[in-house]
Design a protein around this motif. Structure first.
Motif, PDB file in Angstrom:
ATOM      1  N   GLU A   1       0.850  -1.189   0.000  1.00 54.99           N
ATOM      2  CA  GLU A   1       0.000   0.000   0.000  1.00 54.99           C
ATOM      3  C   GLU A   1       0.880   1.231   0.000  1.00 54.99           C
ATOM      4  O   GLU A   1       1.939   1.248   0.621  1.00 54.99           O
ATOM      5  CB  GLU A   1      -0.880   0.004   1.253  1.00 54.99           C
ATOM      6  N   PRO A   2       0.477   2.252  -0.713  1.00 46.85           N
ATOM      7  CA  PRO A   2       1.281   3.483  -0.697  1.00 46.85           C
ATOM      8  C   PRO A   2       1.325   4.052   0.723  1.00 46.85           C
ATOM      9  O   PRO A   2       0.378   3.910   1.495  1.00 46.85           O
ATOM     10  CB  PRO A   2       0.543   4.415  -1.654  1.00 46.85           C
ATOM     11  N   SER A   3       2.439   4.689   1.036  1.00 46.66           N
ATOM     12  CA  SER A   3       2.615   5.265   2.359  1.00 46.66           C
ATOM     13  C   SER A   3       1.614   6.398   2.592  1.00 46.66           C
ATOM     14  O   SER A   3       1.382   7.220   1.705  1.00 46.66           O
ATOM     15  CB  SER A   3       4.034   5.818   2.497  1.00 46.66           C
ATOM     16  N   THR A   4       1.045   6.405   3.767  1.00 46.44           N
ATOM     17  CA  THR A   4       0.143   7.503   4.133  1.00 46.44           C
ATOM     18  C   THR A   4       0.912   8.590   4.880  1.00 46.44           C
ATOM     19  O   THR A   4       0.337   9.597   5.247  1.00 46.44           O
ATOM     20  CB  THR A   4      -1.019   6.990   5.002  1.00 46.44           C
ATOM     21  N   GLU A   5       2.196   8.370   5.074  1.00 51.20           N
ATOM     22  CA  GLU A   5       3.026   9.357   5.746  1.00 51.20           C
ATOM     23  C   GLU A   5       3.242  10.535   4.802  1.00 51.20           C
ATOM     24  O   GLU A   5       3.536  10.355   3.624  1.00 51.20           O
ATOM     25  CB  GLU A   5       4.369   8.706   6.109  1.00 51.20           C
ATOM     26  N   PRO A   6       3.115  11.756   5.304  1.00 46.73           N
ATOM     27  CA  PRO A   6       3.349  12.918   4.435  1.00 46.73           C
ATOM     28  C   PRO A   6       4.816  12.983   4.025  1.00 46.73           C
ATOM     29  O   PRO A   6       5.687  12.467   4.716  1.00 46.73           O
ATOM     30  CB  PRO A   6       2.974  14.112   5.325  1.00 46.73           C
ATOM     31  N   THR A   7       5.074  13.622   2.906  1.00 41.82           N
ATOM     32  CA  THR A   7       6.462  13.861   2.516  1.00 41.82           C
ATOM     33  C   THR A   7       7.084  14.788   3.552  1.00 41.82           C
ATOM     34  O   THR A   7       6.372  15.448   4.334  1.00 41.82           O
ATOM     35  CB  THR A   7       6.545  14.522   1.132  1.00 41.82           C
ATOM     36  N   LEU A   8       8.413  14.875   3.530  1.00 40.78           N
ATOM     37  CA  LEU A   8       9.077  15.796   4.458  1.00 40.78           C
ATOM     38  C   LEU A   8       8.625  17.231   4.223  1.00 40.78           C
ATOM     39  O   LEU A   8       8.385  17.978   5.173  1.00 40.78           O
ATOM     40  CB  LEU A   8      10.601  15.694   4.329  1.00 40.78           C
ATOM     41  N   ASP A   9       8.492  17.618   2.948  1.00 39.02           N
ATOM     42  CA  ASP A   9       8.050  18.984   2.645  1.00 39.02           C
ATOM     43  C   ASP A   9       6.643  19.232   3.196  1.00 39.02           C
ATOM     44  O   ASP A   9       6.369  20.305   3.752  1.00 39.02           O
ATOM     45  CB  ASP A   9       8.076  19.239   1.139  1.00 39.02           C
ATOM     46  N   GLU A  10       5.752  18.259   3.038  1.00 33.36           N
ATOM     47  CA  GLU A  10       4.380  18.402   3.572  1.00 33.36           C
ATOM     48  C   GLU A  10       4.393  18.491   5.093  1.00 33.36           C
ATOM     49  O   GLU A  10       3.669  19.302   5.685  1.00 33.36           O
ATOM     50  CB  GLU A  10       3.514  17.215   3.124  1.00 33.36           C
ATOM     51  N   GLN A  11       5.219  17.659   5.713  1.00 36.05           N
ATOM     52  CA  GLN A  11       5.312  17.684   7.175  1.00 36.05           C
ATOM     53  C   GLN A  11       5.820  19.035   7.673  1.00 36.05           C
ATOM     54  O   GLN A  11       5.264  19.630   8.587  1.00 36.05           O
ATOM     55  CB  GLN A  11       6.231  16.560   7.652  1.00 36.05           C
ATOM     56  N   ILE A  12       6.878  19.522   7.043  1.00 43.18           N
ATOM     57  CA  ILE A  12       7.463  20.798   7.466  1.00 43.18           C
ATOM     58  C   ILE A  12       6.477  21.938   7.240  1.00 43.18           C
ATOM     59  O   ILE A  12       6.327  22.823   8.086  1.00 43.18           O
ATOM     60  CB  ILE A  12       8.805  21.035   6.752  1.00 43.18           C
ATOM     61  N   ALA A  13       5.762  21.915   6.121  1.00 45.14           N
ATOM     62  CA  ALA A  13       4.762  22.951   5.852  1.00 45.14           C
ATOM     63  C   ALA A  13       3.669  22.929   6.917  1.00 45.14           C
ATOM     64  O   ALA A  13       3.237  23.987   7.398  1.00 45.14           O
ATOM     65  CB  ALA A  13       4.162  22.758   4.461  1.00 45.14           C
TER      66      ALA A  13
END
Length: 184
Positions: A6-18
């Motif tokens: 399954e694709p990761s549901t974790e946000p990208t680092l850029d999304e997390q930082i934003a």
């Protein structure tokens, strides 16, 4: 045919930082990028190492004992209390671990010939073979992990990470053990 993940549901680092910046305006995005990337890398590396150990039929807990005995040097022997101390375990937890590993043929537990009260835990040939195979697997994984970095870049990265590690060790000298060591 391998199962599709399954694709990761974790946000990208850029999304997390934003998202963090949205909620906490004083955040330094460069610092957060480094710290978050290190955290994710550590987590993923631990999963990869765990899978390799599982392939060999040993647990991470057993790996830690094998590694500690190897680090002690030939003849790869140590008392259970010293093992427990180095691994941050209670004597009871260490006894349980040694019992299991002795049953699997990874270590032996015998009385010290010079002091019959003292017990000595020793790495077996099978335990050393498991350690060596784990090291071979880890070396291949780590080489693949760093393949896109030149020798100079690896050197610089290593030096920078050691500087960060020293900073943490200086600021948190008691943080070398397990998280449970810091509770209560």
């Amino acid at each position: 045919m391998p199962e599709a993940q399954e694709p990761s549901t974790e946000p990208t680092l850029d999304e997390q930082i934003a998202a963090y910046q949205r909620e906490y305006r004083d955040l330094d995005p460069q610092v957060e990028q480094v710290v978050s990337a290190l955290g994710r890398l550590n987590r993923r590396m631990n999963v990869a190492y765990g899978r390799q150990l599982a392939e060999l039929g040993i647990s991470n807990a057993e790996w830690e004992v094998l590694k500690t005995l190897v680090l002690a040097g030939a003849p790869y022997r140590m008392g259970p209390s010293e093992l427990a101390k180095r691994l941050g375990l209670t004597p009871a937890a260490m006894t349980h671990r040694i019992d299991r590993m002795a049953g699997e043929g990874l270590v032996t537990r015998d009385r010290d010939e010079t002091n019959r009260v003292r017990v000595i835990v020793e790495l077996t040939d099978e335990g050393r073979a498991k350690w060596l195979e784990a090291m071979r697997m880890a070396t291949a994984f780590e080489g693949d992990l760093l393949q896109d970095l030149s020798g100079d870049e690896r050197g610089v990265l290593g030096e920078l990470l050691i500087r960060l590690l020293r900073r943490v060790e200086h600021a948190q000298p008691d943080a070398g053990g397990r998280l449970t060591d810091l509770e209560g």
